[in-house]
Scaffold this motif. Structure first.
Motif, short mmCIF file in Angstrom:
data_model
loop_
_atom_site.label_atom_id
_atom_site.label_comp_id
_atom_site.label_asym_id
_atom_site.label_seq_id
_atom_site.Cartn_x
_atom_site.Cartn_y
_atom_site.Cartn_z
N PHE A 294 0.84 -1.20 0.00
CA PHE A 294 0.00 0.00 0.00
C PHE A 294 0.87 1.25 0.00
CE2 PHE A 294 -3.51 -2.05 2.90
CZ PHE A 294 -3.61 -3.11 2.03
N GLU A 296 0.37 5.40 0.78
CA GLU A 296 -0.58 6.41 1.26
C GLU A 296 -0.45 7.66 0.39
OE1 GLU A 296 -0.27 4.82 5.86
OE2 GLU A 296 -0.04 6.98 5.46
N LEU A 316 -5.50 5.32 0.01
CA LEU A 316 -4.52 4.25 -0.19
C LEU A 316 -4.51 3.76 -1.63
CD1 LEU A 316 -4.91 1.64 2.71
CD2 LEU A 316 -2.99 3.17 2.26
N ILE A 318 -2.77 0.88 -4.47
CA ILE A 318 -1.88 -0.22 -4.83
C ILE A 318 -1.62 -0.13 -6.33
CG2 ILE A 318 -2.39 -1.89 -3.00
CD1 ILE A 318 -4.31 -3.28 -4.98
N ARG A 398 -7.97 0.06 5.13
CA ARG A 398 -6.88 -0.91 5.07
C ARG A 398 -7.42 -2.32 4.87
NH1 ARG A 398 -2.87 1.00 9.96
NH2 ARG A 398 -1.62 2.44 8.72
N MET A 401 -8.63 -2.71 1.35
CA MET A 401 -7.51 -2.74 0.40
C MET A 401 -6.78 -4.07 0.48
SD MET A 401 -6.29 -1.18 -2.03
CE MET A 401 -5.76 0.46 -2.44
N ARG A 405 -6.12 -6.19 -2.73
CA ARG A 405 -4.75 -6.61 -3.07
C ARG A 405 -4.70 -8.13 -3.30
NH1 ARG A 405 -0.74 -8.81 0.08
NH2 ARG A 405 1.33 -8.66 -0.87
#
Ligand code: ASP
Length: 585
Positions: A294, A296, A316, A318, A398, A401, A405
């Motif tokens: 990740f 920021e 965030l 990726i 988070r 994500m 991911r």
């Protein structure tokens, strides 16, 4: 014995030998004057040949055998004219001269083949038939080898296997207990151990400084593919050690298991701070077979008038390498994925840094080419890459994500089951705030010791205290966890106090342990590895059920023996139990 050989061992070198085999009829083929039967046992398949002309009666009885009949045959090993290269016994067959039907069989409710036609529920109901199938048998063989290698390793390191009781008192591993009423002690209950935690600590007080046990643990919690109400742990405890010692020994153990059981050398076993795992992977069990950490973007993405980002605690990103050519449809599917209720993101923003240098994003209205170039630098993206961005409250974003991911990792084939990426996640927080009960819970369990340097924060900022606790993670699966324990009464008392126990409650539940701490408790610590999970991981499966001979389904039922079930009124009476009807929800 009812056989001279098993069904997997005869080869050309045995030709002309007289043998006796016993096994199950896998299948039977009638070809003109010949009948061929595949005879199966745990070790393999051997072809039996019956010749109508040579022995009509025998051949006719062979033709009557159904699938899964149990038979014993005597005959001579012969070289086959048409060889089967796919099986180790494929060059020979048995010219049978005696057939003895040991038992008949009903037609099985599903085919006993590698790819069975039976659904999961049916196979579980007849698990003893399912267990005859090669893939299931191979799983149990793998489990056995893993168990043996574990025992050998720990024995060499001086660990003693010591059994601990199953009828105990509640152990706090954070799940509900299964309880067992006591007939001899009316209205009182045992709890089945969620783990042998308190007992292994008592064994340290008793001086058995290296304990282990392959042990069943019982937790009444909601089930998933990697959870069963009863499961097996490699449970260990050591005295006179520090965290480093435990990490080293169990890292060595897992490396040895990989080497012995899988033939794989694991060299790298990195360590990651819990805080970093959360920051870069949104998970305390990161799958590090692939990158996509990740990034920021707050400082570059906020303050440009895009409300979803401006109002967010965190933005965030990726980076999916070489994915700028993702189609509208693929991106929509990803957006739908993150918006699923169990993931809970409100939406997803993307930026495509196209191979030709052009840039296309779903927020072009709010961000200039320069802005998007800054994001490119921040994420170290190249032309051809795709950024996927989520925003919102820190914890939720988070978590979402992490899911995105992992999904991208799977889509891009980066989560290869034959590749293994273990790591230690260390320095977990000691306590975790629970919104529902409005109090702190032990993140690991209440016997975990805080880091010395953080103890002073226990009163003022309990959430910031770190623990001497560690998890072993492989391919995104938590394989095990443990900690250095508290070994003095005062600190243990203080811990119970912070967990909301009154001194009386703490004494009633764990007095035996705290009392023991007053009789020379050595510093100690340990770990437990999920044995079923390890077996599933080694076998390349997500489901631990495949590695348990008699597993339960996802409502905790054993559909084969039909349990749980009611008990007789006399049993209830003996136990002083009265039932109340289940309330309709
Ligand atoms: N008893 C712990 C567990 O079951 C492991 C440990 O702390 O050793 O997770």
């Amino acid at each position: 014995m009812l056989r001279t050989h098993n069904c997997g061992e005869l080869r050309l070198e045995h030709v002309n030998q007289k043998v006796t085999l016993s096994g199950w009829v896998q299948k039977s083929r009638d070809l003109g004057g010949m009948t061929f039967i595949d005879l199966r046992d745990r070790y393999g398949i051997t072809q039996l040949a019956f010749n109508m002309e040579v022995n009509t009666e025998l051949c006719e009885s062979a033709r009557k055998l159904g699938r899964e009949f149990v038979v014993q045959v005597e005959g001579v090993v012969a070289e086959r004219s048409s060889k089967n290269k796919k099986i180790p016994t494929g060059e020979i067959e048995i010219i049978v001269d005696k057939l003895n039907v040991l038992n008949s069989s009903k037609t099985p409710p599903f085919t006993i083949e590698d790819q069975s036609d039976g659904g999961e529920e049916l196979r579980m109901k007849y698990r003893y038939l399912d267990l005859r199938r090669n893939p299931v048998r191979r799983n149990l063989e793998l489990r056995h080898r893993l168990s043996l290698a574990t025992h050998n390793f720990l024995d060499k390191q001086g660990f003693l296997e010591i059994e601990t009781p199953y009828l105990i008192k509640s152990t706090p591993e954070g799940a509900r207990d299964f309880v067992v009423p006591s007939r001899m002690n009316p209205n009182q209950f045992y709890a089945l151990p969620q783990s042998p935690q308190t007992f292994k600590q008592l064994l340290m007080v008793a001086g058995y400084d290296r304990y282990y046990q392959l042990v069943k643990c019982f937790r009444d919690e909601d089930l998933r593919a990697d959870r069963q109400p009863e499961f097996t742990q490699i449970d260990c405890e050591m005295a006179f050690v520090e965290q480093e010692d435990i990490l080293n020994i169990f890292e060595a153990m897992v490396k040895q298991l990989f080497k012995e059981v899988k033939g794989i050398e694991i060299t790298d076993f990195p360590r990651m701070e819990y805080a970093d795992a959360m920051k870069y992977y949104g998970s305390d069990k990161p799958d590090i077979r692939f990158g996509m950490r990740f990034v920021e973007l707050n400082q570059w993405a906020q303050g440009k008038g895009f409300k979803a980002f401006d109002d967010a605690e965190i933005v965030l990103a990726i980076k999916a390498e070489a994915c700028a050519d993702y189609s509208r449809k693929q991106l929509d599917a990803l957006t739908d994925f993150v918006k699923k209720p169990q993931i809970g993101a409100k939406g997803m923003v993307y930026v495509k840094y196209n191979a030709d240098g052009s840039v296309k994003s779903s927020v072009d209205k709010f961000y200039s080419a320069e802005d998007l170039a800054e994001w490119k630098t921040a994420t170290d993206a190249k032309d051809g890459d795709l950024l996927l961005i989520l925003s919102g409250e820190l914890h939720h974003t988070r978590k979402a994500m992490n899911e995105l991911r992992l999904e991208m990792g799977s889509q891009l084939g980066l989560r290869n089951k034959d590749e293994f990426a273990p790591l230690w996640v260390i320095n977990f927080p000691l306590l975790e705030w629970d919104e529902d009960s409005q109090r702190y819970h032990a993140m690991h369990h209440p016997f975990t010791s805080p880091k010395k340097e953080d103890v002073h924060l226990l009163d003022s900022e309990p959430g910031r205290v770190r623990a001497n606790a560690y998890d072993m993670v492989i391919n995104g699966v938590e394989i095990g966890g443990g900690s250095i324990r508290i070994h003095d009464r005062a600190l243990q008392n203080m811990m119970f106090h912070h967990l909301g126990f009154t001194p009386e409650e703490a004494q009633a539940q764990f007095g035996f342990l705290m009392d023991a701490f007053e009789y020379g408790a050595p510093p100690h610590g340990g770990i437990a590895l999920g044995f079923d999970r390890l077996a599933a991981l080694f076998g390349g499966s997500d489901s631990i059920r495949d590695y348990i001979a008699f597993p339960k389904n996802n409502t905790g039922r054993d559909v084969m023996i039909d349990s749980p079930s009611q008990i007789a009124q006399e049993q209830l009476d003996e136990l002083y139990l009265q039932l109340t009807p289940k309330k309709e929800e």
